[in-house]
Scaffold this motif. Structure first.
Motif, mmCIF file in Angstrom:
data_model
loop_
_atom_site.group_PDB
_atom_site.id
_atom_site.type_symbol
_atom_site.label_atom_id
_atom_site.label_comp_id
_atom_site.label_asym_id
_atom_site.label_seq_id
_atom_site.Cartn_x
_atom_site.Cartn_y
_atom_site.Cartn_z
ATOM 1 N N ASP A 248 39.091 27.993 44.934
ATOM 2 C CA ASP A 248 39.281 29.038 45.876
ATOM 3 C C ASP A 248 39.770 28.495 47.118
ATOM 4 N N GLN B 168 37.872 30.774 53.727
ATOM 5 C CA GLN B 168 37.768 31.273 52.477
ATOM 6 C C GLN B 168 36.384 30.719 52.004
ATOM 7 N N ALA C 185 43.424 28.711 49.128
ATOM 8 C CA ALA C 185 43.542 29.296 50.257
ATOM 9 C C ALA C 185 44.265 28.348 51.272
ATOM 10 N N LEU D 235 43.660 36.517 55.732
ATOM 11 C CA LEU D 235 42.129 35.917 55.536
ATOM 12 C C LEU D 235 41.209 36.075 56.355
#
Lengths: 544, 450
Positions: free
Chosen positions: A202, A422, A206, A226
């Motif tokens: 992830d 993230q 990101a 984000l």
């Protein structure tokens, strides 16, 4: 009364702390998916105020405020066993000898690095004592600090070995590496994994999507979806309305406090507060009065005196959740009750406690059974439990709007790196899954196990039973270095702390536990500590 | 005889000393007793004091535009990635490789197992690149200079600083608690007068440390400091120079080594160089560079260095890879300088705006050509212009300031950041859009400036 003896002080708080252990300490029950092992009354405490029914401040006109009855609350300061007089005398003597030798050394040898070029006739740049201390006292133990690693700071860490040919003036790498069990990093929940980390996919996605950095401040062009998601997740995680995140944990305090307080505000600050809080208060130009570490009675005395003066715009209690050098936990329920009675504000720095304390990992509010909305300003960092970087300020929507508008971080400091953001989002999500809760339980298990074994060994440890930071007192500077050396030889990476981070005669070794340490690893560590303790005579504890 | 004299002397002295002891101890006991029982609240003296809430009133916060990756769908001339290194695939790959190896966070300050080999690598490479003895890397750009200043300047010292220094320097000066004198922006004569006056008043003396804090290119004005003259003054009056080179390292000079390379000033003349990794290096963090004697001190007393977790390894790796590119291809510096110069030419033709900024500076500030508006109105006008331009596909940054906290708050402006890949069409588009926007939108008075 077992708890009472173990904690080393027998007073009224014993009953409370035992209750808490019964309520908080049922580890295995955590895994069945129900969150049923925190204090009763936590979930519906939105409107109750922890024992104080009605604030007397709502009444108009002059009023009389009675003193607190502390027997209702757990006000345990933490275990701070005093050393014997002999130890104290020897420690001071040792320090004087060290200083004296350093002084002789300074007269006889003038190193090259100590001289400045082309600045004749200038005022000396450094304070002579500071220079002397760092060159002739600190240098002797310099090899115990700033040790480079070449792996992720997970449950194990790979140290890059180095040696010095000139008595620690300079170092060179030997080229060899040593695998050690990591008791030094603040990786409480084990999210700082290297290869095969659960969140890496992830984070990489990101980073590709948002870039490595925003190159702009949040107020200008650094705001992304984000960052907003992170703030939303943080607020939800903490159980408050809203949050604001900053790219560096240290800067969170130093950049937000000046916006919140100003001249005319009084800060009642714990004696062992972190440097960032002290700097933030200084930048805020608030008046600071210091109360004894974790001592609510002293705090009450100061607060009442300040109240009687009647000239302060606001009075803010500034405390930390877990103190990183003492391993103690602040008596939050008592603080909240005091603050409500006297009408003060509370600024709580949860740098070390968020994620690591409480049955759900919500920090010291969760642990003490306090509604997070009762704390005016919740501050914390993502560096420790979440394996990332940065910090947050959370609380009411009004508060975060204020911090955005008046704090310095939103306007001037560059936005947090997307990769870091993230990582935090992923870690917070993971904590709400059963596997995440198992991490929290494992950390508590490890903490209790490690602390109990150390106590059985007869060494002096500070702080509370539940705190994952375990300082072990060795008192003298040289024993600290010797212990760190021996621990490294047995494959344990631990941190030695001495002056100026602690008082001169209270050097200590600090262990930080991690959820991903296995029992075998902890046993290996304990064996190493036992060897070092036997060899160096660290069994100072005089408790039965 | 002598013995009698001595006895007389001793007698007097004993009397005086013992009297002092008695007075002091009496005072001590008396004051202590009083402070212990002194709790008017419980004695029944009522209090009238009402606390203020921590947030005294509601504030409106300007909603910043929501961005994606820098420069993805819009032409971004607000983010300060001058060399466009955020686009380099090699940097991204290097960083992701570091992510796999080290994870995200370093989980500790540099002293306590937070020193990872990439940090040492970056420090060594930066030192070699800047041709200095040593560098030390901080984990946040803002905290770099804000921690560096108070680690040298202390309460009794005196600091001379330019009045337009950016906010982090102002906070650093606050934290140092030194006496601070601000001289007029880039005005060496004013500084000289100030220094001469201070010398005559004995404020400058060989026992008091004196510092000169300047920026090579000012973030708040885009103008370059007259460094040669300042160095000369500093040597004459024995000041130490702390130079913030955030906007010049990787930007000016033949190899991008900053203003000392550009103006050919020996690096030893500057006591401490402070740089940022957040602009041309397109990552996060900052660093201090100088001699061993100077920089080593930071490792023990730079608060932001000692007490903060170190820079995440993947971002450190990104800085190393960015340095690789700057060293391999020094021509990108030249490309950037050409764009900066072109931008100056184009901006000078704007109808409704003035601008400020050195020819070689990558930062230009664009001001409204309207003198009758208040600063708050100007800000909201500019904000509307920026919003209009964003709709048309150009992201501009309205410089954000805390109006009440700045020592000398600059006039509201749009901060334009040049970048290497701006084409001639881009530049003319920006200029035409600015003029177009000025005509189309007006200030909204209800918008609060932040």
């Amino acid at each position: 009364m077992a708890a009472a003896v173990a904690n080393g002080c027998v007073d009224t708080s014993v009953v409370n702390s035992r209750n808490k252990e019964e309520c908080n300490g049922k580890e295995k029950k955590l895994l069945n998916g129900k969150i049923n092992n925190h204090r009763n009354g936590y979930l519906n405490s939105k409107n109750t105020s922890n024992g104080v029914n009605k604030s007397r401040l709502d009444e108009e006109g002059p009023r009389i405020i009675p003193k607190m009855d502390w027997s209702e609350y757990d006000t345990m300061r933490g275990s701070f066993e005093k050393c014997s007089l002999l130890t104290a005398v020897l420690t001071n003597l040792g320090l004087y000898i060290l200083m004296f030798l350093g002084f002789v050394n300074q007269i006889l040898f003038k190193p090259n690095v100590a001289t400045e070029k082309n600045r004749e006739g200038y005022a000396p740049l450094y304070d002579p004592f500071e220079q002397f201390f760092s060159r002739y006292v600190y240098r002797r133990v310099k090899h115990c600090f700033n040790r480079p690693i070449c792996s992720a700071p997970g449950a194990e860490v790979i140290l890059k070995e180095r040696c010095s040919d000139d008595h620690n003036w300079t170092f060179r790498f030997t080229g060899s590496k040593r695998r050690c069990i990591n008791l030094g990093s603040y990786n409480y929940l084990g999210f700082a994994e290297g290869e095969g980390g659960s969140t890496h996919a992830d984070v990489a996605a990101a980073t590709r999507h948002f870039g490595l950095a925003m190159c702009s401040s949040r107020a200008e062009l650094g705001d992304t979806a984000l960052h907003r998601e992170l703030e939303h997740t943080t607020a939800k995680f903490l159980g408050v309305e809203s949050a604001i995140v900053v790219g560096m944990g240290f800067a969170t305090n130093t950049l937000a406090l000046p916006g919140l307080l100003g001249p005319g505000a009084l800060a009642l600050s714990d004696a062992n507060n972190h440097a960032s809080l002290i700097l933030g208060l200084r930048l805020a130009r608030a008046t600071v009065r210091v109360f004894r570490h974790n001592d609510v009675r002293h705090l009450e005395q100061l607060a009442r005196a300040a109240l009687a003066e009647g000239k302060w715009r606001k009075i803010v209690i500034v405390v930390e959740g877990v103190y990183s050098m003492e391993g103690s936990i602040c008596p939050l329920a008592a603080l909240v009750a005091l603050k409500k009675r006297l009408g003060l504000q509370l600024y709580l720095d949860e740098a070390h406690s968020i994620g690591a304390l409480g049955p759900r990992g919500r920090g010291v509010t969760d642990y003490a059974g306090v509604d997070p909305n009762d704390v005016d300003v919740l501050m914390g960092t993502f560096t420790k439990s979440f394996g990332a970087a940065g910090g947050y300020i959370a609380g009411s929507a009004r508060l975060t709007a204020w911090v955005r508008a008046q704090g310095h971080a939103h306007t001037y400091a560059h936005a947090m790196a997307p990769a870091v953001a993230q990582q935090i989002v992923c870690a917070m999500r993971a904590l709400d899954a059963p596997a995440g809760r198992a991490r929290i339980a494992a950390l508590r298990d490890n903490t209790h196990y490690f602390r109990n074994r150390l106590r059985e060994m007869g060494v002096v440890t500070f702080g509370h039973h539940d705190s994952p930071v375990v300082p072990m007192l060795v008192y003298t500077f040289s024993k600290m270095a010797a212990t760190v050396e021996r621990l490294t030889d047995s494959g344990i990476a631990a941190v030695g702390v001495g002056f100026p981070a602690t008082p001169l005669n209270q050097a200590r070794i600090r262990f930080c536990l991690c959820a991903s340490h296995s029992r075998a690893q902890l046993d290996a560590c304990l064996a190493g500590v036992r060897r070092a303790a036997a060899e160096l005579g660290l069994r100072y504890s005089r408790r039965a | 005889m002598i013995l009698v004299d001595m006895f007389d002397m001793a007698g007097w002295w004993t009397l005086i000393v013992s009297l002092q002891v008695i007075i002091i101890s009496a005072y001590y006991f008396w004051s202590k007793k009083k402070s212990k029982d002194d709790d008017p609240l419980s004695k029944g003296v009522p209090t009238n004091w009402k606390p203020l809430p921590i947030v005294e009133y509601d504030v409106a916060v300007e909603e910043p535009p929501l961005m994606g990756k820098i420069d993805e769908n819009v032409l971004n001339v607000g983010a300060t990635s001058f060399l466009c290194l955020h686009k380099e695939e090699s940097i991204m790959n290097g960083a992701l490789k570091a992510l796999d190896k080290y994870g995200v966070g370093s989980c500790g300050p540099r002293g306590f197992y937070g020193t990872i080999d990439v940090h040492l690598d970056l420090e060594e490479r930066l030192a070699k690149f800047l041709e200095v003895d040593e560098t030390c890397v901080y984990s946040y750009g803002f905290s770099t200079i804000a921690s560096a200043i108070p680690s040298y300047a202390k309460r009794r010292d005196i600091v001379f600083a330019d009045e337009c220094v950016w906010f982090a320097i102002q906070k650093g000066l606050d934290a140092s608690r030194s006496t601070v004198r601000y001289f007029k922006h880039n005005n060496a004569d004013d500084l000289e007068n100030m220094l001469a006056e201070a010398l005559s008043k004995k404020e400058l003396n060989p026992r008091r440390r004196a510092f000169l804090v300047i920026e090579s290119i000012y973030y708040n004005t885009g103008e370059m400091c007259p460094l040669k003259r300042l160095v000369q003054l500093a040597r004459q009056y024995k000041l130490r120079i702390l130079l913030d080179e955030s906007l010049t390292i990787g930007v000016v000079g033949k190899y991008g080594r900053g203003i000392t390379e550009l103006l050919d000033i020996p690096r030893g003349e500057i006591d401490l160089i402070v740089g940022s990794l957040e602009h041309s290096f397109a990552t996060v963090g900052g660093f201090c560079a100088g001699t061993n004697f100077i920089v080593e001190h930071q490792r023990l007393s730079g608060l932001g260095y000692c007490f903060s977790a170190s820079l995440p390894p993947m971002l450190t790796q990104a800085a190393i890879n960015a340095l690789d590119i700057i060293e391999e291809r020094p021509n990108i510096i030249e490309e950037l300088n050409i764009v900066s110069k072109k931008l100056n030419g184009a901006l000078s033709k704007l109808k409704y705006f003035r601008f400020r900024g050195d020819e070689i500076s990558p930062i230009k500030h664009i001001y409204l050509n309207k003198e009758d508006l208040t600063d708050r109105l100007k800000h909201s006008y500019l904000r509307n212009i920026a919003n209009y331009c964003l709709e048309k596909g150009v992201a501009l940054a309205v410089a954000a300031y805390l109006r009440d906290v700045e020592v000398n708050c600059p006039e509201p402006s749009i901060r334009l950041a040049a970048s290497r890949k701006l084409t001639d069409e881009n530049i003319s588009l920006i200029c035409s859009l600015l003029d177009e926007a000025y005509e189309k939108v007006g200030p909204k008075p209800e918008l609060q400036a932040i």
